[in-house]
Scaffold this motif. Structure first.
Motif, PDB file in Angstrom:
ATOM      1  N   MET A 110       0.828  -1.206   0.000  1.00 32.16           N
ATOM      2  CA  MET A 110       0.000   0.000   0.000  1.00 32.16           C
ATOM      3  C   MET A 110       0.861   1.253   0.000  1.00 32.16           C
ATOM      4  O   MET A 110       0.585   2.219  -0.706  1.00 32.16           O
ATOM      5  CB  MET A 110      -0.935  -0.020   1.213  1.00 32.16           C
ATOM      6  CG  MET A 110      -1.991  -1.113   1.163  1.00 32.16           C
ATOM      7  SD  MET A 110      -2.994  -1.169   2.668  1.00 32.16           S
ATOM      8  CE  MET A 110      -3.735   0.454   2.623  1.00 32.16           C
ATOM      9  N   ASN A 111       1.926   1.250   0.801  1.00 28.83           N
ATOM     10  CA  ASN A 111       2.814   2.418   0.849  1.00 28.83           C
ATOM     11  C   ASN A 111       3.538   2.628  -0.479  1.00 28.83           C
ATOM     12  O   ASN A 111       3.698   3.765  -0.946  1.00 28.83           O
ATOM     13  CB  ASN A 111       3.826   2.234   1.977  1.00 28.83           C
ATOM     14  CG  ASN A 111       4.653   3.493   2.199  1.00 28.83           C
ATOM     15  OD1 ASN A 111       4.137   4.533   2.591  1.00 28.83           O
ATOM     16  ND2 ASN A 111       5.951   3.403   1.924  1.00 28.83           N
ATOM     17  N   ALA A 112       3.937   1.523  -1.116  1.00 21.64           N
ATOM     18  CA  ALA A 112       4.593   1.644  -2.421  1.00 21.64           C
ATOM     19  C   ALA A 112       3.619   2.196  -3.464  1.00 21.64           C
ATOM     20  O   ALA A 112       3.989   3.016  -4.313  1.00 21.64           O
ATOM     21  CB  ALA A 112       5.134   0.281  -2.868  1.00 21.64           C
ATOM     22  N   LEU A 113       2.372   1.747  -3.397  1.00 23.08           N
ATOM     23  CA  LEU A 113       1.371   2.272  -4.323  1.00 23.08           C
ATOM     24  C   LEU A 113       1.152   3.762  -4.106  1.00 23.08           C
ATOM     25  O   LEU A 113       1.042   4.537  -5.064  1.00 23.08           O
ATOM     26  CB  LEU A 113       0.055   1.513  -4.142  1.00 23.08           C
ATOM     27  CG  LEU A 113      -1.135   2.005  -4.973  1.00 23.08           C
ATOM     28  CD1 LEU A 113      -0.807   1.947  -6.462  1.00 23.08           C
ATOM     29  CD2 LEU A 113      -2.375   1.194  -4.663  1.00 23.08           C
ATOM     30  N   VAL A 114       1.112   4.188  -2.840  1.00 23.41           N
ATOM     31  CA  VAL A 114       0.940   5.610  -2.535  1.00 23.41           C
ATOM     32  C   VAL A 114       2.125   6.420  -3.065  1.00 23.41           C
ATOM     33  O   VAL A 114       1.958   7.477  -3.672  1.00 23.41           O
ATOM     34  CB  VAL A 114       0.752   5.811  -1.025  1.00 23.41           C
ATOM     35  CG1 VAL A 114       0.855   7.289  -0.668  1.00 23.41           C
ATOM     36  CG2 VAL A 114      -0.592   5.272  -0.587  1.00 23.41           C
ATOM     37  N   GLU A 115       3.338   5.910  -2.853  1.00 19.97           N
ATOM     38  CA  GLU A 115       4.526   6.620  -3.329  1.00 19.97           C
ATOM     39  C   GLU A 115       4.545   6.707  -4.854  1.00 19.97           C
ATOM     40  O   GLU A 115       4.883   7.744  -5.433  1.00 19.97           O
ATOM     41  CB  GLU A 115       5.794   5.921  -2.830  1.00 19.97           C
ATOM     42  CG  GLU A 115       5.985   5.973  -1.327  1.00 19.97           C
ATOM     43  CD  GLU A 115       6.205   7.398  -0.830  1.00 19.97           C
ATOM     44  OE1 GLU A 115       6.663   8.251  -1.625  1.00 19.97           O
ATOM     45  OE2 GLU A 115       5.908   7.663   0.360  1.00 19.97           O
TER      46      GLU A 115
END
Length: 482
Positions: free
Chosen positions: A298-303
């Motif tokens: 999820m954090n990678a998608l946000v970044e």
């Protein structure tokens, strides 16, 4: 990818022509009217050229004063006398003399010499007379020693084979050839007039369309939007106004979408961080590991979404003065070294040192994305930097499966991945890598192309314009003056 936020001023619905031009040149405002004007002007020009030719080649009021006409008419009278009985010849000569006073026709009772004089044989008018008569004529020079007259004339006596005789006075001017110059001039005048008229009308009609096509082509690229035509036919102005309104609406939609994507991605960081802290207290190791992996995705998608939004918002790029001067080969070599340090099979095949003005962080991220895709799907990547027609080319080649031609355009769209069977559990990407590369390349007025190599694999090529200086070896020279 980005269309930029610069919006041209609304296009005026009417052409702004000076009052004096409208008064003296009432050109139609519609395409149909201008085409009708062109056709009418072509017809008028054709008639004008025909009138000039007719005026230049018209017969004079007194045609018998022209040598050729006088000789032909005298030949006709001689043939008529030859076919008439002797008792009726005098009446014909008298009638002809009254009709053609310039020929001074009279009966003649003299005897033509056995040999024509040299003076008669060398006269073109005598040749025309003999040609017009068509048979043998006996001629005599009746005034060989007469004083010159103005205009020069020739006094002759003639006898036909049937014995008819008469004397006449012919103009002794040189025979005038047909006025070919007038004909040629008329056709050249007509061709030149119609050509200039056609070129002018074509440019007047197509120039606003070409400007409109250029503005439409520039829309959606990193270039500053070109101005829309403000002069031209009403149909073109209406289309330009509609395109201007559509461009404003599309820009607003893109800005709203980008802002929404950036806001959502930014706001998701806080709950993801809180969930990560709570996941650390999960006692089950397997559940904790899976939860942390999902949160990492999820954090990678946000970044990735933030990076994509940032690159789209900056797609207009800065001016040339705002971009630093960089050695593009050194930047690509740095990316290659970073992957090699991690054990990835990444090599540099060609390094042509070229100095350009660009944003190094953005270009490095673009090359990183291309190399990451090559390593992920092919296991290796080969990089090269070379000169191209418009500037410098960066190529990333691999030996993987490539991309079908039908899917290449879709692969440049956001959130489209090459392996449609993958899901988020594979942790293999979100389909934003090539979209970010395209946004960065277009922000630098460049071009991104994807092509399958003949030997297998994919070749991703970035072409960047604006080369300032280049070297053939490994050591870059100082940039030359642009």
């Amino acid at each position: 990818m980005s269309t930029g936020t610069t919006i041209a001023a609304p296009v005026a619905s009417k052409t702004a022509r000076p009052a004096g031009l409208r008064r003296f040149w009432p050109r139609p405002k519609s395409v149909a009217g201008q085409i009708a004007l062109l056709g009418g002007a072509a017809i008028v020009a054709s008639h004008a050229a025909a009138a000039v030719a007719l005026f230049a080649m018209r017969e004079p009021w007194r045609a018998e004063t022209r040598p050729g006409v006088a000789a032909n008419r005298l030949a006709v009278i001689a043939r008529l006398l030859d076919e008439t009985a002797p008792e009726g010849r005098d009446a014909i000569i008298a009638a002809a003399g009254r009709s053609l006073p310039n020929l001074r026709l009279e009966a003649w009772q003299g005897t033509p010499p056995a040999i024509e004089s040299e003076r008669l044989r060398e006269r073109p008018i005598i040749g025309r007379l003999l040609d017009g008569y068509g048979r043998e004529l006996a001629l005599a020079d009746l005034a060989p020693d007469a004083s010159p007259e103005e205009p020069p004339v020739l006094h002759i006596g003639l006898r036909t084979p049937a014995g008819a005789q008469l004397q006449a006075t012919l103009p002794d001017d040189a025979l005038e050839p047909p006025k070919r110059g007038a004909i040629i001039f008329s056709f050249l005048f007509l061709a030149t007039t119609l050509t200039l008229l056609t070129v002018w009308a074509t440019r007047a009609l197509t120039a606003p369309l070409a400007q409109l096509a250029g503005a439409a082509e520039a829309f959606g690229t990193s270039r500053v939007p070109l101005p829309l035509p403000r002069r031209g036919p009403d149909e073109v102005l209406a289309l330009a106004a509609a395109l201007d309104r559509m461009r404003a609406r599309v820009n607003r939609l893109i800005d709203d979408r980008t802002q929404m994507l950036a806001a959502i991605s930014h706001d998701l960081r806080t709950p993801i961080t809180r969930l990560r802290l709570r996941a650390e207290f999960i006692e089950d190791d397997q559940a904790r590991e899976r939860t942390l992996r999902d949160l990492d995705q999820m954090n990678a998608l946000v970044e990735a979404a933030l990076a994509y939004a940032r690159d789209e918002r900056g797609a207009e790029g800065g001016s040339t003065a705002e971009k630093p001067l960089i050695d593009i080969a050194s930047l690509v070599q740095t990316v290659c070294d970073d992957y090699s340090d991690t054990g990835a099979n990444v090599s540099m095949e060609q390094a042509r040192h070229v100095l350009i003005r660009a944003h190094p962080e953005d270009l490095e991220r673009a090359v990183n994305n291309l190399v990451d895709n090559a390593v992920k799907y092919a296991g290796s990547a080969r990089l090269s930097v070379s000169k191209c027609t418009n500037g410098v080319a960066i190529e990333v080649a691999d030996d993987g499966p490539g991309i079908p031609e039908s899917e290449r355009h879709a692969m440049l769209q956001p959130f489209v991945r090459g392996d449609r069977a993958r899901n988020l559990n594979d942790a293999s990407g979100f389909g934003l890598g090539l979209s970010i590369v395209l946004a960065i390349v277009e922000a630098h007025d460049g071009r991104l192309t994807l092509e399958n190599r003949p030997a297998g694999g994919l070749s991703a090529r970035i072409e960047l314009p604006g080369t300032l200086a280049a070297t053939g070896g490994q050591n870059a020279r100082q940039p030359e003056a642009a």
